[in-house]
Design a protein around this motif. Structure first.
Motif, PDB file in Angstrom:
ATOM      1  N   CYS A  47       0.826  -1.207   0.000  1.00 22.02           N
ATOM      2  CA  CYS A  47       0.000   0.000   0.000  1.00 22.02           C
ATOM      3  C   CYS A  47       0.863   1.261   0.000  1.00 22.02           C
ATOM      4  CB  CYS A  47      -0.924   0.014   1.216  1.00 22.02           C
ATOM      5  SG  CYS A  47      -2.347  -1.076   1.079  1.00 22.02           S
ATOM      6  N   CYS A 195      -6.443   5.822   3.292  1.00 18.38           N
ATOM      7  CA  CYS A 195      -6.115   4.568   2.609  1.00 18.38           C
ATOM      8  C   CYS A 195      -6.496   3.405   3.522  1.00 18.38           C
ATOM      9  CB  CYS A 195      -4.630   4.505   2.270  1.00 18.38           C
ATOM     10  SG  CYS A 195      -4.160   2.965   1.428  1.00 18.38           S
ATOM     11  N   GLN A 199      -7.560   0.938  -0.841  1.00 20.94           N
ATOM     12  CA  GLN A 199      -8.233   2.006  -1.582  1.00 20.94           C
ATOM     13  C   GLN A 199      -7.912   3.356  -0.950  1.00 20.94           C
ATOM     14  OE1 GLN A 199     -12.303   0.837  -1.089  1.00 20.94           O
ATOM     15  NE2 GLN A 199     -12.177  -0.860  -2.551  1.00 20.94           N
ATOM     16  N   HIS A 201      -9.470   6.971  -0.333  1.00 18.90           N
ATOM     17  CA  HIS A 201     -10.746   7.680  -0.307  1.00 18.90           C
ATOM     18  C   HIS A 201     -10.535   9.133   0.083  1.00 18.90           C
ATOM     19  CE1 HIS A 201     -13.586   4.143  -0.394  1.00 18.90           C
ATOM     20  NE2 HIS A 201     -12.442   3.526  -0.108  1.00 18.90           N
ATOM     21  N   THR A 219     -17.311   3.464  -7.702  1.00 19.97           N
ATOM     22  CA  THR A 219     -15.868   3.285  -7.910  1.00 19.97           C
ATOM     23  C   THR A 219     -15.153   4.574  -8.284  1.00 19.97           C
ATOM     24  OG1 THR A 219     -16.239   2.621 -10.217  1.00 19.97           O
ATOM     25  CG2 THR A 219     -16.135   0.861  -8.551  1.00 19.97           C
ATOM     26  N   TYR A 222     -13.126   6.427  -5.139  1.00 25.46           N
ATOM     27  CA  TYR A 222     -11.870   5.970  -4.539  1.00 25.46           C
ATOM     28  C   TYR A 222     -10.919   5.452  -5.618  1.00 25.46           C
ATOM     29  CZ  TYR A 222     -14.146   1.366  -4.943  1.00 25.46           C
ATOM     30  OH  TYR A 222     -14.804   0.251  -5.414  1.00 25.46           O
ATOM     31  N   ASP A 224      -8.519   2.364  -6.421  1.00 25.46           N
ATOM     32  CA  ASP A 224      -8.199   0.988  -6.060  1.00 25.46           C
ATOM     33  C   ASP A 224      -6.717   0.756  -6.378  1.00 25.46           C
ATOM     34  OD1 ASP A 224      -7.851  -1.714  -5.747  1.00 25.46           O
ATOM     35  OD2 ASP A 224      -9.638  -2.289  -6.860  1.00 25.46           O
ATOM     36  N   ASP A 227      -5.846  -2.361  -8.531  1.00 27.55           N
ATOM     37  CA  ASP A 227      -6.487  -2.547  -9.831  1.00 27.55           C
ATOM     38  C   ASP A 227      -5.405  -2.550 -10.905  1.00 27.55           C
ATOM     39  OD1 ASP A 227      -7.895  -2.543 -12.171  1.00 27.55           O
ATOM     40  OD2 ASP A 227      -9.111  -0.766 -11.714  1.00 27.55           O
ATOM     41  N   GLN A 235      -4.229   5.827 -12.920  1.00 26.74           N
ATOM     42  CA  GLN A 235      -4.619   5.986 -11.522  1.00 26.74           C
ATOM     43  C   GLN A 235      -4.496   7.453 -11.089  1.00 26.74           C
ATOM     44  OE1 GLN A 235      -6.209   3.633 -10.103  1.00 26.74           O
ATOM     45  NE2 GLN A 235      -4.958   1.929  -9.375  1.00 26.74           N
TER      46      GLN A 235
END
Length: 273
Positions: A47, A195, A199, A201, A219, A222, A224, A227, A235
């Motif tokens: 992350c 986070c 995700q 947000h 979707t 946020y 992902d 992804d 992103q």
């Protein structure tokens, strides 16, 4: 945030949702999770890498919970976070004053703080935070910076907490929902991006609402991080689009009191059951 730079005020990473308190009105909604999720070290490392591949810079990068001191690999999470130290102003660590960190963790942080890169945030709930003052003394002795918020008496920090509501749909107009978003204190302080569950947000309520199935899973609300169908560039574009949204879905399920000067305030840290 500009057309080519994603600079955030605060980016918050939840390291665990386990907590030894059960606070009513907890903004992280930890008591609603059964069981309370606990995130493993490799996932948290991923992350951090993915967050800072998208985000150019955060004034403050935070590790929060739950209670972060319940995470047995917290020292390793901090080590990983500090590999990105050129991408944030300082690292913040939250605690509810119930657990003393091991001396090894204090020593580790002392090494990092030579560049003024660390800050403890202590919430003192009085009888519910039996280690808060002891931790304060240890940090004073070590010369480590901290911010302690006193919720232990009648004159509570900022008058106490607000009630965000229990995720009931508020049936507002589009303009009313946009006003809730614009007036929200999260935006007033420059944004607190959360986070959780891989995700990113706009706020903690968005992360909680979607993960608990209490708000729509939009979707576009946020990023992902896992992804793999999107490139880092895509992103980043999605995050800029999220930043430009006039509001997010969870605003329609929020009381709108956070940021209102007339909102009722309640004693912080009041325990459930």
């Amino acid at each position: 945030m500009t057309a080519d730079r994603i600079n955030l005020h605060i980016l918050n990473l939840t390291v665990t949702l386990r907590c030894n308190l059960r606070c009513r009105l907890c903004v992280a909604d930890v008591s609603k999770y059964k069981p309370q999720p606990h995130f493993e070290l490799d996932y948290l490392r991923d992350c951090i890498d993915k967050c800072f591949s998208i985000v150019d810079y955060a004034d403050r990068f935070q590790l929060s919970g739950g209670e972060p001191f319940l995470h047995h690999d917290l020292d390793k999470v901090i080590t990983k976070a500090m590999t990105k130290s050129d991408q944030f102003g300082f690292l913040g660590l939250f605690t509810n004053g119930t657990i003393m960190p091991p001396q090894e963790l204090i020593d580790q942080i002392l090494e990092y703080n030579s560049a003024e890169k660390f800050m403890f945030y202590i919430s003192d709930y009085g009888v519910h935070s039996p280690k808060a003052q002891e931790l304060k003394s240890i940090l004073d002795e070590a010369g480590l910076p901290y911010d302690i918020k006193d919720y232990s008496g009648e004159a509570q920090h900022f008058g106490g907490w607000v009630d965000y509501g229990d995720y009931q749909f508020q049936n507002r107009t589009t303009l009313e929902t946009a006003k809730v978003f614009n007036d929200c204190a999260v935006n007033q302080v420059g944004g607190i991006w959360a986070c959780r569950f891989g995700q990113i947000h706009r706020c903690t309520r968005s992360a909680s609402g979607i993960s608990l199935g209490l708000t729509p899973n939009d979707t576009s609300d946020y990023i992902d991080l896992f992804d793999n169908s999107l490139t880092v560039g895509q992103q980043r574009e999605k995050m800029m689009a999220l930043y430009a949204k006039p509001y997010i879905s969870c605003c329609g399920y929020c009381s709108g009191d956070f940021g209102s000067e007339t909102a009722d305030r309640y004693p912080a840290g009041e325990q459930i059951g």
